[in-house]
Design a protein around this motif. Structure first.
Motif, mmCIF file in Angstrom:
data_model
loop_
_atom_site.group_PDB
_atom_site.id
_atom_site.type_symbol
_atom_site.label_atom_id
_atom_site.label_comp_id
_atom_site.label_asym_id
_atom_site.label_seq_id
_atom_site.Cartn_x
_atom_site.Cartn_y
_atom_site.Cartn_z
ATOM 1 N N GLU A 89 36.315 2.800 4.822
ATOM 2 C CA GLU A 89 34.943 3.103 4.387
ATOM 3 C C GLU A 89 34.915 4.329 3.485
ATOM 4 O O GLU A 89 35.529 5.362 3.779
ATOM 5 C CB GLU A 89 34.039 3.334 5.601
ATOM 6 C CG GLU A 89 32.592 3.561 5.223
ATOM 7 C CD GLU A 89 31.688 3.735 6.426
ATOM 8 O OE1 GLU A 89 30.489 3.990 6.228
ATOM 9 O OE2 GLU A 89 32.193 3.623 7.569
ATOM 10 N N LYS A 90 34.195 4.202 2.368
ATOM 11 C CA LYS A 90 34.130 5.270 1.379
ATOM 12 C C LYS A 90 33.002 6.255 1.695
ATOM 13 O O LYS A 90 31.886 5.868 2.016
ATOM 14 C CB LYS A 90 33.889 4.684 -0.018
ATOM 15 C CG LYS A 90 35.027 3.818 -0.537
ATOM 16 C CD LYS A 90 36.287 4.612 -0.755
ATOM 17 C CE LYS A 90 37.412 3.762 -1.303
ATOM 18 N NZ LYS A 90 38.677 4.516 -1.388
ATOM 19 N N ASP A 91 33.342 7.523 1.593
ATOM 20 C CA ASP A 91 32.314 8.563 1.644
ATOM 21 C C ASP A 91 31.512 8.508 0.346
ATOM 22 O O ASP A 91 32.048 8.206 -0.717
ATOM 23 C CB ASP A 91 32.990 9.929 1.784
ATOM 24 C CG ASP A 91 31.983 11.056 1.880
ATOM 25 O OD1 ASP A 91 31.575 11.571 0.813
ATOM 26 O OD2 ASP A 91 31.589 11.422 3.001
ATOM 27 N N ARG A 92 30.225 8.792 0.400
ATOM 28 C CA ARG A 92 29.371 8.695 -0.788
ATOM 29 C C ARG A 92 29.845 9.609 -1.916
ATOM 30 O O ARG A 92 29.636 9.312 -3.099
ATOM 31 C CB ARG A 92 27.917 8.987 -0.426
ATOM 32 C CG ARG A 92 27.682 10.341 0.188
ATOM 33 C CD ARG A 92 26.294 10.445 0.797
ATOM 34 N NE ARG A 92 25.264 10.380 -0.235
ATOM 35 C CZ ARG A 92 24.002 10.060 0.019
ATOM 36 N NH1 ARG A 92 23.625 9.734 1.238
ATOM 37 N NH2 ARG A 92 23.111 10.055 -0.945
ATOM 38 N N GLU A 93 30.517 10.712 -1.589
ATOM 39 C CA GLU A 93 31.016 11.622 -2.622
ATOM 40 C C GLU A 93 32.127 10.994 -3.461
ATOM 41 O O GLU A 93 32.387 11.429 -4.588
ATOM 42 C CB GLU A 93 31.509 12.923 -1.990
ATOM 43 C CG GLU A 93 30.402 13.839 -1.512
ATOM 44 C CD GLU A 93 29.491 14.283 -2.654
ATOM 45 O OE1 GLU A 93 30.017 14.852 -3.632
ATOM 46 O OE2 GLU A 93 28.269 14.057 -2.572
ATOM 47 N N GLN A 94 32.768 9.955 -2.920
ATOM 48 C CA GLN A 94 33.868 9.322 -3.649
ATOM 49 C C GLN A 94 33.383 8.499 -4.842
ATOM 50 O O GLN A 94 34.182 8.082 -5.669
ATOM 51 C CB GLN A 94 34.696 8.450 -2.696
ATOM 52 C CG GLN A 94 35.542 9.276 -1.740
ATOM 53 C CD GLN A 94 36.415 8.422 -0.853
ATOM 54 O OE1 GLN A 94 35.953 7.805 0.092
ATOM 55 N NE2 GLN A 94 37.699 8.380 -1.160
ATOM 56 N N ARG A 95 32.064 8.311 -4.974
ATOM 57 C CA ARG A 95 31.527 7.648 -6.169
ATOM 58 C C ARG A 95 31.758 8.493 -7.419
ATOM 59 O O ARG A 95 31.663 8.000 -8.545
ATOM 60 C CB ARG A 95 30.031 7.391 -5.986
ATOM 61 C CG ARG A 95 29.147 8.620 -6.133
ATOM 62 C CD ARG A 95 27.731 8.371 -5.686
ATOM 63 N NE ARG A 95 26.816 9.460 -6.037
ATOM 64 C CZ ARG A 95 26.744 10.616 -5.399
ATOM 65 N NH1 ARG A 95 27.532 10.857 -4.354
ATOM 66 N NH2 ARG A 95 25.864 11.544 -5.800
ATOM 67 N N LYS A 171 42.699 5.356 -1.591
ATOM 68 C CA LYS A 171 41.974 6.000 -0.492
ATOM 69 C C LYS A 171 41.260 7.274 -0.944
ATOM 70 O O LYS A 171 40.310 7.722 -0.315
ATOM 71 C CB LYS A 171 42.940 6.310 0.655
ATOM 72 C CG LYS A 171 43.437 5.082 1.405
ATOM 73 C CD LYS A 171 44.392 5.459 2.513
ATOM 74 C CE LYS A 171 44.762 4.250 3.380
ATOM 75 N NZ LYS A 171 45.437 3.186 2.611
ATOM 76 N N GLY A 174 36.777 6.310 -5.488
ATOM 77 C CA GLY A 174 35.736 5.346 -5.161
ATOM 78 C C GLY A 174 35.470 4.299 -6.226
ATOM 79 O O GLY A 174 34.917 3.237 -5.933
ATOM 80 N N GLU A 239 23.999 5.104 -2.134
ATOM 81 C CA GLU A 239 23.904 4.038 -1.141
ATOM 82 C C GLU A 239 24.342 2.702 -1.741
ATOM 83 O O GLU A 239 24.962 1.867 -1.063
ATOM 84 C CB GLU A 239 22.473 3.936 -0.581
ATOM 85 C CG GLU A 239 21.404 3.456 -1.545
ATOM 86 C CD GLU A 239 21.060 4.435 -2.666
ATOM 87 O OE1 GLU A 239 20.560 3.983 -3.709
ATOM 88 O OE2 GLU A 239 21.297 5.650 -2.489
ATOM 89 N N GLN A 242 28.203 2.617 -1.778
ATOM 90 C CA GLN A 242 28.815 2.274 -0.492
ATOM 91 C C GLN A 242 28.666 0.794 -0.167
ATOM 92 O O GLN A 242 29.576 0.175 0.383
ATOM 93 C CB GLN A 242 28.209 3.144 0.617
ATOM 94 C CG GLN A 242 28.637 4.604 0.516
ATOM 95 C CD GLN A 242 28.038 5.468 1.602
ATOM 96 O OE1 GLN A 242 26.816 5.498 1.792
ATOM 97 N NE2 GLN A 242 28.893 6.192 2.325
#
Length: 271
Positions: A89-95, A171, A174, A239, A242
């Motif tokens: 699962e990606k953290d939103r910061e990884q965008r 990993k 994003g 959002e 993700q």
């Protein structure tokens, strides 16, 4: 590649007169190969079956270039090792972290469009919040990437990677930026999708068979602005990033995962 019409790779000789001359000189031998494949596609005595990597390749290349119809065939994609390229699962910061892993041996990989997209984004107020990691190797590497070398948030690595190293980079990021001018599947893109990266690419050749609106972005042919716009959209909609990340992994693992592809291949062998 050996059995495509010579002009399909226009992008490799449109920049250079010498390359064009070589391409024109290769037309007779190219036609010999096309004729040979046509004879195989139409042969009814040998009981041949053809396995194509994508529907696009069958219809728009094999059949189109030989002006024939292939009746005995299956579509089996290149397998993606979903055990190595696992979804995390990606953290939103990884965008904000954009990864590019591409060869630089041909213009078909459209790395110049990535550069133009980054230059477009450099005009945005939030540009310095983005991070671009670029990996690859080939004779075009230095020339193509020269316009963005001075950006502090662009890291450039002139070497290839092992699959394990690629999985580790997946990993950390994003978004997978992978424009193209010609792809029968786009294996590195599919590997990134399996890991949960959101693909940003061009909707040409076979790519729409693997990427849709629910999991990624398809810019138009030669459309670097569309690539930049997709990165901008994800910046402002964490959002959505993700959601697309999860959809990306689920779609490609269902379509190209080890169990699914092996099942199809074994079925071809035993039947």
């Amino acid at each position: 590649v050996e059995t495509e019409k010579w002009y399909r790779r226009w992008f490799n000789f449109s920049y250079n007169a010498d390359d064009l001359e070589r391409a024109l000189a290769s037309i007779p031998s190219n036609q010999e190969r096309i004729n040979f494949m046509k004879s195989l596609y139409e042969n009814k005595e040998l009981k041949l079956k053809f396995i194509f990597v994508s529907k696009w390749f069958k219809e728009s290349v094999a059949e189109s270039d030989t002006n024939t119809i292939v009746n005995n065939f299956s579509i089996i994609h290149n397998v993606i090792d979903n055990h190595l390229f696992q979804y995390v699962e990606k953290d939103r910061e990884q965008r904000k972290k954009v990864l590019s892993i591409r060869p630089y041996a041909s213009h078909k990989y459209a790395n110049d469009l990535s550069v133009k997209a980054i230059l477009e984004l450099s005009r945005k107020d939030y540009f310095e919040e983005l991070e671009f990691s670029i990996y690859g190797h080939g004779p075009l590497f230095n020339k193509i990437l020269e316009p963005i070398r001075h950006f502090k948030n662009v890291s450039i690595h002139n070497h290839f990677l092992s699959q394990e190293e690629v999985a580790a980079l997946h990993k950390q990021h994003g978004i997978f930026l992978c424009p193209t001018r010609l792809d029968s599947q786009g294996v590195s893109m599919c590997e990134a999708m399996s890991s949960g990266l959101v693909p940003i690419t061009n909707g040409v050749s076979a790519i729409p068979e693997f990427v849709n609106e629910q999991c990624g972005y398809l810019a138009g042919k030669e459309d670097y602005q569309g690539l930049a716009d997709a990165i901008s959209f994800l910046y402002f909609h964490p959002e959505e990033f993700q959601k697309k990340s999860l959809n990306s992994s689920q779609k490609i693992q269902k379509q190209c995962g080890v169990e699914q592809i092996l099942k199809k291949e074994i079925n071809e062998i035993i039947n």
